[in-house]
Design a protein around this motif. Structure first.
Motif, mmCIF file in Angstrom:
data_model
loop_
_atom_site.group_PDB
_atom_site.id
_atom_site.type_symbol
_atom_site.label_atom_id
_atom_site.label_comp_id
_atom_site.label_asym_id
_atom_site.label_seq_id
_atom_site.Cartn_x
_atom_site.Cartn_y
_atom_site.Cartn_z
ATOM 1 N N THR A 1 2.700 2.207 -2.486
ATOM 2 C CA THR A 1 2.847 2.285 -3.914
ATOM 3 C C THR A 1 1.163 2.725 -4.402
ATOM 4 O O THR A 1 0.491 2.078 -4.421
ATOM 5 N N ARG A 2 1.407 3.810 -5.364
ATOM 6 C CA ARG A 2 -0.029 3.836 -5.829
ATOM 7 C C ARG A 2 -0.781 2.574 -6.886
ATOM 8 O O ARG A 2 -1.858 2.527 -6.532
ATOM 9 N N SER B 1 0.549 -1.231 -0.150
ATOM 10 C CA SER B 1 0.103 0.320 0.346
ATOM 11 C C SER B 1 1.021 1.004 0.156
ATOM 12 O O SER B 1 0.386 2.638 0.050
ATOM 13 N N ASP C 1 2.773 11.898 -0.963
ATOM 14 C CA ASP C 1 3.798 11.383 -1.822
ATOM 15 C C ASP C 1 4.340 12.746 -2.405
ATOM 16 O O ASP C 1 4.169 13.012 -3.290
ATOM 17 N N PHE D 1 -2.931 9.512 -0.739
ATOM 18 C CA PHE D 1 -1.758 9.013 -1.143
ATOM 19 C C PHE D 1 -1.657 10.657 -1.990
ATOM 20 O O PHE D 1 0.013 10.807 -1.870
ATOM 21 N N ALA D 2 -1.827 10.666 -2.591
ATOM 22 C CA ALA D 2 -1.488 12.613 -3.758
ATOM 23 C C ALA D 2 -0.739 13.065 -2.772
ATOM 24 O O ALA D 2 0.450 13.575 -3.062
ATOM 25 N N GLY E 1 5.128 8.038 -7.027
ATOM 26 C CA GLY E 1 3.733 6.964 -7.178
ATOM 27 C C GLY E 1 4.340 6.039 -5.754
ATOM 28 O O GLY E 1 4.237 4.953 -5.661
ATOM 29 N N SER E 2 5.011 6.331 -5.052
ATOM 30 C CA SER E 2 5.520 5.593 -3.564
ATOM 31 C C SER E 2 5.745 6.712 -2.944
ATOM 32 O O SER E 2 6.612 7.556 -2.677
ATOM 33 N N ASN F 1 6.384 13.202 -5.828
ATOM 34 C CA ASN F 1 5.516 12.308 -6.840
ATOM 35 C C ASN F 1 6.229 11.183 -7.934
ATOM 36 O O ASN F 1 5.304 10.958 -8.890
ATOM 37 N N LEU G 1 -1.532 0.253 -4.080
ATOM 38 C CA LEU G 1 -3.218 0.654 -2.957
ATOM 39 C C LEU G 1 -4.257 0.600 -4.058
ATOM 40 O O LEU G 1 -5.384 0.107 -3.791
ATOM 41 N N THR G 2 -3.545 1.334 -5.625
ATOM 42 C CA THR G 2 -5.250 -0.047 -6.091
ATOM 43 C C THR G 2 -5.171 -0.655 -6.180
ATOM 44 O O THR G 2 -6.679 -1.425 -6.567
ATOM 45 N N LEU H 1 -6.273 7.917 -2.704
ATOM 46 C CA LEU H 1 -6.053 8.562 -3.532
ATOM 47 C C LEU H 1 -5.658 10.110 -3.238
ATOM 48 O O LEU H 1 -4.089 10.050 -3.533
#
Length: 139
Positions: A27-28, A25, A111, A107-108, A116-117, A114, A31-32, A104
């Motif tokens: 990483t983007r 979870s 992060d 997450f953004a 993605g992790s 940016n 998580l998806t 998300l």
């Protein structure tokens, strides 16, 4: 805000409680994948969305532990309402896009570079900075 946090926490925990292998979870993509697994595992009619009944069954399965009955009832009511709140188009179902919206966004926010992790420093800093915190990242 607390309802969003509780819901974000509950969903990934359902992956583990149902014996499913859990992607990363932090990483983007991971998580998806977690939310996709949850949807697939609990979408009993195969329509790629969760009805209120499917959500209630999922919650009941996750709350079958040793907690007190009154705590279980309160958590169930709270979580069912969280899912209703996620139904942004008010069609009575929660699809993957609706399930992923808040996680998300969080997450953004966390992060910072940016990539993605999420690194541990990003998670720690994000806990204070981001509205929902890293509730979907259950260690």
């Amino acid at each position: 805000m607390y309802r969003v946090t509780a819901c974000l926490l509950a969903l990934p925990l359902l992956v583990g409680s149902q014996g499913l292998s859990r992607p990363d979870s932090t990483t983007r993509a991971g998580l998806t994948s977690i939310y996709q697994l949850i949807l697939e595992a609990h979408d009993s009619d195969g329509d790629k969305r969760l009805s209120k009944g499917e959500v209630e069954t999922m919650i009941d399965l996750s709350l079958s532990g040793p907690q007190q009955a009154s705590s279980r009832r309160e958590m169930r009511v709270w979580l069912v309402q969280d899912y209703a709140d996620q139904d942004s188009n008010r069609d009575g179902y929660v699809d993957l896009t609706e399930l992923l919206k808040k996680p998300l966004e969080t997450f953004a926010c966390m992060d910072a570079n940016n990539d993605g992790s999420l690194s541990q420093p990003e998670i720690r800093a994000g806990m204070a900075r981001c509205a929902s915190g890293p509730a979907y990242i259950a260690s």
